[in-house]
Each structure stands twice: as C-alpha cells, then as structure tokens.
Design a protein around this motif. Sequence first.
Motif, PDB file in Angstrom:
ATOM      1  N   GLU B 245      52.155 -64.280 -53.471  1.00  9.55           N
ATOM      2  CA  GLU B 245      53.410 -64.881 -53.941  1.00  9.55           C
ATOM      3  C   GLU B 245      53.930 -64.149 -55.190  1.00  9.55           C
ATOM      4  OE1 GLU B 245      52.744 -68.843 -55.462  1.00  9.55           O
ATOM      5  OE2 GLU B 245      54.578 -68.641 -56.667  1.00  9.55           O
ATOM      6  N   TYR B 246      53.026 -63.828 -56.111  1.00 10.74           N
ATOM      7  CA  TYR B 246      53.444 -63.130 -57.337  1.00 10.74           C
ATOM      8  C   TYR B 246      53.926 -61.721 -57.023  1.00 10.74           C
ATOM      9  CZ  TYR B 246      51.280 -66.905 -60.061  1.00 10.74           C
ATOM     10  OH  TYR B 246      50.950 -68.113 -60.603  1.00 10.74           O
ATOM     11  N   ILE B 247      53.230 -61.067 -56.089  1.00  9.99           N
ATOM     12  CA  ILE B 247      53.610 -59.693 -55.724  1.00  9.99           C
ATOM     13  C   ILE B 247      55.013 -59.708 -55.108  1.00  9.99           C
ATOM     14  CG2 ILE B 247      53.024 -57.706 -54.278  1.00  9.99           C
ATOM     15  CD1 ILE B 247      50.054 -58.486 -54.693  1.00  9.99           C
ATOM     16  N   GLU B 248      55.256 -60.715 -54.250  1.00  9.73           N
ATOM     17  CA  GLU B 248      56.584 -60.847 -53.627  1.00  9.73           C
ATOM     18  C   GLU B 248      57.655 -61.097 -54.685  1.00  9.73           C
ATOM     19  OE1 GLU B 248      57.279 -60.050 -50.542  1.00  9.73           O
ATOM     20  OE2 GLU B 248      55.126 -59.606 -50.379  1.00  9.73           O
ATOM     21  N   ARG B 249      57.338 -61.978 -55.624  1.00 15.22           N
ATOM     22  CA  ARG B 249      58.313 -62.289 -56.687  1.00 15.22           C
ATOM     23  C   ARG B 249      58.670 -61.029 -57.465  1.00 15.22           C
ATOM     24  NH1 ARG B 249      56.730 -67.588 -60.217  1.00 15.22           N
ATOM     25  NH2 ARG B 249      58.228 -66.636 -61.657  1.00 15.22           N
ATOM     26  N   LEU B 250      57.634 -60.213 -57.766  1.00 17.38           N
ATOM     27  CA  LEU B 250      57.887 -58.991 -58.535  1.00 17.38           C
ATOM     28  C   LEU B 250      58.695 -57.996 -57.712  1.00 17.38           C
ATOM     29  CD1 LEU B 250      54.327 -58.718 -60.078  1.00 17.38           C
ATOM     30  CD2 LEU B 250      56.416 -58.904 -61.430  1.00 17.38           C
ATOM     31  N   LYS B 251      58.338 -57.887 -56.436  1.00 19.47           N
ATOM     32  CA  LYS B 251      59.029 -56.924 -55.568  1.00 19.47           C
ATOM     33  C   LYS B 251      60.513 -57.271 -55.439  1.00 19.47           C
ATOM     34  CE  LYS B 251      56.242 -56.370 -51.860  1.00 19.47           C
ATOM     35  NZ  LYS B 251      55.589 -55.885 -50.659  1.00 19.47           N
ATOM     36  N   GLY B 252      60.784 -58.562 -55.356  1.00 18.91           N
ATOM     37  CA  GLY B 252      62.160 -59.007 -55.149  1.00 18.91           C
ATOM     38  C   GLY B 252      63.007 -59.027 -56.413  1.00 18.91           C
TER      39      GLY B 252
END
Lengths: 225, 301
Positions: B245-252
Amino acid sequence: MIVGSQKPIEEIIATTCDYKRLLVIGCGACVTVCFAGGERETEALASGLRLAMKHKKIKAEIEVEMNVRQCEWEFIEPLADKVEAADAVLSTACGVGVQFLAERFPEKRILPALNTSFMGGPTEQGVWLENCGGCGNCILASTGGICPIARCAKTMLNGPCGGSQNGKCEVSKDIDCAWQLIYDRLKSQGLLQLMTDYTPPKDWTPARDGGQRKIVREDLKIPND
Amino acid sequence: MTEESNLEKVLKSGKFAVTAELGPPKNGDAKVVREKAKQLKGAADAVNITDCQTAIVRMSSIAAGVIAMEEGIEPVIQMTCRDRNRIAIQSDLLGAWGLGARNLLCLTGDHQKFGNHPQSKNVFDLDSMQLLDLARNLRDAKKFQCGEEIEGEEPRFFIGAAENPFADPFEYRAPRLAKKLAAGAQFIQTQIVYNMDKFTKWMEAVRQLGLDKKIYILPGVTPLKSAGMARYMQKNVPGLDVPDEYIERLKGADDQQKEGINIAVDIINQVRGIEGVAGVHVMAIEWESAVPTIVERAGLR
C-alpha cells in the motif's frame, strides 16, 4: 573432531615447488574421517603435485607416508629417517599435526596442506558443521545443548539479536540462528526460564585470550625421579 | 534516578517524546555534523548519534555527539559491542560522560559482514544485555564491570536499548524486552515500524507483562524517500514488511518525498494511539532535514 579442507592446489604448489625431495605425510585421525588428509587424499595430492612439477619441468621426488596421528610424538618418531632425507615436508594433518612435526624436526621446512577450520562433525554426506568454540568453560547445560559461542555470529549469551529471521541468521540464509534453535529446544523441554535468566559477561580467561592453553593432570603425570 | 538528561525529564513528565537520529559522516568533517545538527535542532528532545551503523566506518559517535552538543543538540550516544571489549567500552563511557553526554543507547551492533570492512575481526566480548547491566552498575553501584569501585565521578547515563518486534522468535520478543528492563534499560527504541499489525500484537504482549508502565517505548519511524527505497527495504531488510500500500501511494504521488513524509506522519499518528507508547524515534536516514516537517505535521512541535 577437527575439520579442515585442502588448500587450493596453486597455493600448495607455490610453497613446495622449490624442494627437490618432498615428503607428504597424511594423518589417520580426524582429517581422514573428514576426507581432507587421509591416505586417499594424500596420495591424490601427491599425484597432483607430481603432475604440476612435471608440467613446470621441475625435477622433484614426491613421496607419501601415512601416519596414525600426527599429534602424538610416538607416532611421529618412526618417520624420522624419511623426514631427515627430505628437503621439506608437506603435512595433510590439521594445524596441530603440522606443529608437532615442526617441533620434532625444527631444522626442517614443514608446510601445511590444509586449512584447519573448526571442531565439529558431519551432518550429511559431504557437509560438516562447527559445534564447539573451545571456550574452556562449557555452557551447554543452560543452552539446550546448542553452543552460541561457536554457532552465533555475535556470540550472544542472552538470547537472539534483532537479526534472527525465519530461523536464520542475518549474516546468511545458510546459517541457522543458534538462538532460534536454543529457544525451540528449551521450549520443548519446558525450560524457557533459562532464556529469561540473565547471563552475566563471560569470563574469557579459560578461552584462547590468555595465550597457549594447557591442561595438567597430576594424576596422570609420570614422576621424573 | 539520574534526571540529568533532558530526554529523561521529558519522558518522566509524560509528554510524548521525540528522538531523532544523526548519522556521522564517513570523513572527519565536523561541518557535516554541525549542518545535520542544525537541521534537527528543536525538532527532537534528543538525537541518537549512531556508532558506525551497518558496520561502516564513520566519525565516532562520541566525537560527533560532542560536536552536536556544541550546536545545542542533546545526544544519545550509541554504543555497540561489535568493535570494543569491556575495557574499551568502559573507557569510552567515562569519556562520553566527561564530555557531557547524558544518554546512552546500548546495542549489540550490526555484524561486520554488512559493512565496508567485512574482513575484520569482531569483538562481542559483551552482548547488549550485558552492556545494559554494565552501564547501570557504573551508575548505581559505582562499580566497573570487574567489581572495582569507581573512585571519583561515575557516569550516570539515562540508559536505553533497542528492540526489534519483527524479529524471531516473535513470542520471545516481549520477554526479551522484560530482560532488557531487568538489565537496566529505561527506554526502548524499536526497529522501524511499517507492519502495524505485528507492532500492535507485540505491544499487547508488552502490556500483558506490564512492561509499558516500567519502560518508555519509542517506536521507530522512517520516512520513505521514494517508491524505489520502499521496494528496496521491502526486499532487502528482513522483517521490515513495508506494505505494498505504501509503495503504491509513493508511486502514484507527484512528489514522492512529500508522500513519504505523509506516510511517516500517518504512522506516527497510528502508533501514538497505541497504549503504552511514550514517544517516537524518527530515523530519517541521510534525510535529517525531513524531521522538523514530520514532527510539526504530526503535531508534536
């Protein structure tokens, strides 16, 4: 037992190629059992050296002798004539055997063919693991028969560090976390209390830090009157 | 009790404490320490000065701590057992106290395999538990580890330790905290918390043993600088469990650093809600300038 393995052949050639008459002495004790310096390995090493010398166009006589145990004077003595006749001796014993030869024949070049690694045993065919650190003050009674001195990368004495993960040590996935093993063993024996108890700093004086160690058994000594 | 440390006073007052971390440079340049100290000043109650973390040679913790003190920072001197035996450790502790350090963090230390001198010989004459006991005895018994009395001034550190709630065996991690408490630890800074479920479970075990009433617990928080860093930590740091979830948040995110700070603030808000948490330990690795923003956004300053 003492476990070792043969040095890279290039290193052995480099230390022995200057000698015309080389005596290679194997050992029938630990290094035979761990397939590093027994008769078979010693003969194979000598053959390899003969080939290498031939390839280098060096004329050398390489002879093999076997020895029951290189770490006892009485088994070394019968080899005296052969050693005297050689220019150098290559020992496939552990570091103890090499030093016994060197002490008995101080004028002779005595060279090691093995890297002596640890006190341990085989766990499967072709695999040996270290078990004992020879610290001189055994603590196995409180660690479920598993030694953290020899088996923990940080010689922890009060349980695992923060690097224990899925039973493995942070240093390598190939190394079991000794404290995970201790935990599981003590838990199965209902002795987890031993891991709650505080273990004070270890007294390292019986360990190797005081120079060469010595054990004297007065009851076994022969009076020299 | 000691009461000579500001961090101790803050924690005792019941105020939610903030500690940060300052990594000394891989050179002898005091300006680097001063610069980092300036960035952290006012943002934390005390600042850990790492002791050759991950076994990489850096300016010594005590020396960098003294430079940081000159910039108005209260240091927490980190001391590991990897590179010093009990003689060197005690000598350094006397020196650190003499130079004005008042907080000490007792660590076993990262194995040298991870650093830039993997061929070195490690020491580990003591482990972190024994180091805690040693530091307490210097203070409370006024005795060296050998039992000899300290004549003159004894070091009276406010003593801390680390704990990794995400390491194994998990069931041993709360009892291990109890053992550290018994050995002399007064505060605990934890491994970086991303896996909130596991941290919450560990805190439950800690409360069951009644430890939260006897020791100040400061969970570790590290802002993720980028999706790349998050993925690296997820893959390479065992037990850290950075959620996807954190990786997705950063990517987006348009600004990944900004989002990294948002996530850190979220984590602080979450741990703050857990009973028994006394503060946070914000480790912005080579990103000290992020700390003031994080603590301000979390409403801690």
